[in-house]
Write an enzyme that holds these catalytic residues in place. Structure first.
Site, mmCIF file in Angstrom:
data_model
loop_
_atom_site.group_PDB
_atom_site.id
_atom_site.type_symbol
_atom_site.label_atom_id
_atom_site.label_comp_id
_atom_site.label_asym_id
_atom_site.label_seq_id
_atom_site.Cartn_x
_atom_site.Cartn_y
_atom_site.Cartn_z
ATOM 1 N N LYS A 158 19.415 -87.101 -48.507
ATOM 2 C CA LYS A 158 20.521 -87.959 -48.612
ATOM 3 C C LYS A 158 21.232 -88.436 -47.365
ATOM 4 C CE LYS A 158 24.541 -87.286 -50.301
ATOM 5 N NZ LYS A 158 26.203 -87.602 -50.968
ATOM 6 N N LYS A 205 26.179 -77.455 -51.163
ATOM 7 C CA LYS A 205 27.219 -77.188 -50.233
ATOM 8 C C LYS A 205 27.639 -75.812 -50.043
ATOM 9 C CE LYS A 205 29.275 -81.790 -50.058
ATOM 10 N NZ LYS A 205 30.383 -82.525 -49.817
ATOM 11 N N LYS A 215 27.942 -88.532 -45.046
ATOM 12 C CA LYS A 215 28.692 -88.880 -44.002
ATOM 13 C C LYS A 215 29.194 -87.412 -43.257
ATOM 14 C CE LYS A 215 32.490 -89.914 -47.214
ATOM 15 N NZ LYS A 215 32.718 -88.965 -48.266
HETATM 16 P P1 ATP Z 1 29.959 -85.803 -47.924
HETATM 17 O O1 ATP Z 1 28.893 -85.754 -46.969
HETATM 18 O O2 ATP Z 1 31.354 -85.144 -47.732
HETATM 19 O O3 ATP Z 1 29.453 -85.082 -49.067
HETATM 20 P P2 ATP Z 1 29.007 -88.309 -48.908
HETATM 21 O O4 ATP Z 1 28.648 -89.243 -47.859
HETATM 22 O O5 ATP Z 1 28.220 -87.750 -50.058
HETATM 23 O O6 ATP Z 1 30.046 -87.186 -48.545
HETATM 24 P P3 ATP Z 1 30.970 -88.885 -51.197
HETATM 25 O O7 ATP Z 1 32.389 -89.168 -50.748
HETATM 26 O O8 ATP Z 1 30.664 -87.662 -51.735
HETATM 27 O O9 ATP Z 1 30.074 -89.139 -49.816
HETATM 28 O O10 ATP Z 1 30.483 -90.051 -52.014
HETATM 29 C C1 ATP Z 1 31.365 -91.397 -52.473
HETATM 30 C C2 ATP Z 1 30.281 -92.306 -53.371
HETATM 31 O O11 ATP Z 1 29.218 -92.501 -52.296
HETATM 32 C C3 ATP Z 1 29.755 -91.529 -54.490
HETATM 33 O O12 ATP Z 1 29.694 -92.335 -55.461
HETATM 34 C C4 ATP Z 1 28.579 -91.085 -54.007
HETATM 35 O O13 ATP Z 1 27.363 -91.079 -55.099
HETATM 36 C C5 ATP Z 1 27.846 -92.443 -53.097
HETATM 37 N N1 ATP Z 1 26.862 -92.019 -52.051
HETATM 38 C C6 ATP Z 1 27.181 -91.056 -51.004
HETATM 39 N N2 ATP Z 1 26.147 -90.965 -50.364
HETATM 40 C C7 ATP Z 1 25.255 -91.793 -50.781
HETATM 41 C C8 ATP Z 1 24.093 -92.261 -50.300
HETATM 42 N N3 ATP Z 1 23.308 -91.879 -49.330
HETATM 43 N N4 ATP Z 1 23.206 -93.276 -51.031
HETATM 44 C C9 ATP Z 1 23.832 -93.818 -52.350
HETATM 45 N N5 ATP Z 1 25.117 -93.535 -52.792
HETATM 46 C C10 ATP Z 1 25.789 -92.620 -51.805
#
Ligand code: ATP
Ligand code: LTN
Length: 332
Positions: free
Chosen positions: A197, A115, A200
Site C-alpha cells: 500500500k 505496525k 504516508k
Molecule cells: P500511515 O502511513 O501513517 O499508516 P496512511 O497513509 O495509511 O498512514 P491514514 O491516516 O492511516 O493513512 O489513512 C487515512 C485514510 O486514507 C484512510 O481512510 C485510509 O483507508 C486511506 N488510505 C491510506 N492509504 C491509502 C491508499 N494507499 N489507498 C487508498 N486509501 C488509502
C-alpha cells in the site's frame, strides 16, 4: 443517526505528508456526502501518537491536515471539521469500549501486526487498542457510514461488532455503522513496490506521491515507477505496477480501464507514465493553491478548529452521557 439525519464520519492521521492514496481512497470522497449526510471529519492526532511523533511536526501537520481537508473541497460550513484531542469524549469512550473489546479481536487486526513489525522497538498498548479509539470516534456521532480506503475495513467491522455487543447488553445505545469503500482508488499501491500500500509513513519518498509534491516531482516519480518487462499498457494479473498506474489514471480522468487500454494502444510505458504524471499534477494543482492560501492564515485555521470542536462536542457529550447512564455511573 442524529435527529433523523444520516451521519458520515471519517478521520485521517496527521502522521506524515498526505499522499494521493489518502486523497483518492478517502478525502476526495468525503465531500460527496455533504448534501445528504451530517458529516464529521476529524484530524486524529491521538491515533498518530501510537507511533512516535516529533511534537513540532505533529503540531504543523495537524494544521496542514485541516487545511488540506478544506483545500480538497470540504466546506467547513457544511461539514464539522475538527481535531480529535479537542474533544475529550473520544478518549473517555475509548476507555469504556476497551472493556467491551476482546484481546483476541484486537490481536487479529492486520494493521497492528504490520505496525508492530515495522516498529518492533515500540509495540505499545495504544497501538494494540488503536481500533477501540477508532470505534469511539465513530460511535460517539451515531455514525451511519464511514468512507475509508480498504485497509480500514477490518477496523470498521470490529467497530460494528463492538457496537452490536454493547447494544445487546444496553439496547439502542449506538447506531451500527457501515464502511463505504469507493470502487476506484480504494487501495493505491507504492510506486517502488506495487504489492505494498502507498503509505504516508513510507521512508522511501520515491514510492509515494504526496498531495503537495510539485509538478516536476510528480512527473519524475511516475517516470521511475516500478513496472514490468512488457511494453503494452493493459490491466492483467501479475502486472501490479501497471495495474496501479491504470487505476490512478482512471481515478483522475474518470476513464474506464478499457478506454485507457485503447487510448494507449501502440504506445509504450514511457508515454503512459508521463500521461499519469500529468493528469495527477493537473488535478492536484488547484488543491495545492488553495492549501497554501489556507495555511497562510493560522488564526483562521484555529478559529475553524474551535468551531469544529464546539460542534463535535455537542454530539459527543450526548452519546457519552447516554453510555455512562446505561453503565450505571453516578451522575452528579
Ligand atoms: P500511515 O502511513 O501513517 O499508516 P496512511 O497513509 O495509511 O498512514 P491514514 O491516516 O492511516 O493513512 O489513512 C487515512 C485514510 O486514507 C484512510 O481512510 C485510509 O483507508 C486511506 N488510505 C491510506 N492509504 C491509502 C491508499 N494507499 N489507498 C487508498 N486509501 C488509502
Ligand atoms: N484508522 C484510520 C484513521 C481513523 C478513522 C477514524 C477513519 C481514525 N478514526 C474513524 C474512519 C473513522 C486510519 O488509519 N486511516
Amino acid at each position: 443517526m442524529f435527529q433523523d439525519q444520516l451521519v458520515s464520519y471519517s478521520g485521517v492521521q496527521p502522521s506524515g505528508n498526505l499522499t494521493i492514496g489518502n486523497y483518492l481512497g478517502a478525502i476526495r470522497n468525503f465531500s460527496t456526502y455533504s448534501e445528504k449526510y451530517k458529516c464529521f471529519y476529524c484530524v486524529v492526532d491521538e491515533h498518530a501518537i501510537t507511533v512516535r511523533q516529533n511534537p513540532a511536526e505533529l503540531r504543523r501537520r495537524t494544521y496542514e491536515t485541516l487545511a488540506l481537508y478544506m483545500a480538497c473541497g470540504l466546506d467547513p460550513d457544511k461539514n464539522t471539521l475538527y481535531v480529535q484531542s479537542h474533544v475529550h469524549e473520544h478518549a473517555e469512550l475509548a476507555w469504556i469500549l476497551n472493556c467491551y473489546t476482546m484481546f483476541g479481536e484486537l490481536s487479529r487486526m492486520t494493521q497492528f501486526k504490520d505496525k508492530s513489525s515495522k516498529h518492533s522497538d515500540n509495540i505499545n498498548a495504544g497501538l494494540f487498542t488503536y481500533p477501540t479509539l477508532m470505534a469511539a470516534d465513530i460511535l460517539l456521532y451515531q455514525t451511519d457510514v464511514v468512507p475509508v480506503g480498504i485497509d480500514q475495513k477490518q477496523h470498521v467491522e470490529l467497530c460494528r461488532d463492538i457496537a452490536e455487543r454493547f447494544n445487546q447488553l444496553y439496547p439502542c445505545t449506538f447506531t451500527v455503522p457501515e464502511p463505504i469503500i469507493a470502487k476506484s482508488g480504494m487501495k493505491i499501491m507504492s510506486l517502488a513496490d506495487p504489492t505494498k500500500k502507498m503509505s504516508k509513513s513510507d521512508e522511501n519518498v520515491n514510492a509515494v506521491v504526496y498531495i503537495l509534491d510539485d509538478r516536476d516531482t510528480i512527473i519524475r516519480k511516475f517516470k521511475r515507477a516500478v513496472t514490468d518487462s512488457e511494453t503494452c499498457v493493459r490491466f492483467a494479473e501479475g502486472k501490479d505496477g501497471i495495474n496501479n498506474l491504470i487505476s490512478i489514471y482512471s481515478c483522475f480522468t474518470g476513464k474506464s480501464f478499457d478506454e485507457i487500454e485503447k487510448e494507449f494502444a501502440g504506445k509504450g510505458y514511457g508515454d503512459f507514465k508521463l500521461a499519469v504524471g500529468e493528469v495527477c499534477a493537473d488535478a492536484l494543482s488547484p488543491v495545492q493553491e488553495k492549501f497554501r492560501e489556507l495555511l497562510s492564515d493560522k488564526a483562521a485555521l484555529e478559529a475553524q478548529m474551535r468551531k469544529g470542536a464546539e460542534e463535535a462536542s455537542y454530539y459527543a457529550r450526548r452519546t457519552l452521557g447516554k453510555v455512562q447512564k446505561k453503565l450505571g455511573f453516578v451522575k452528579l
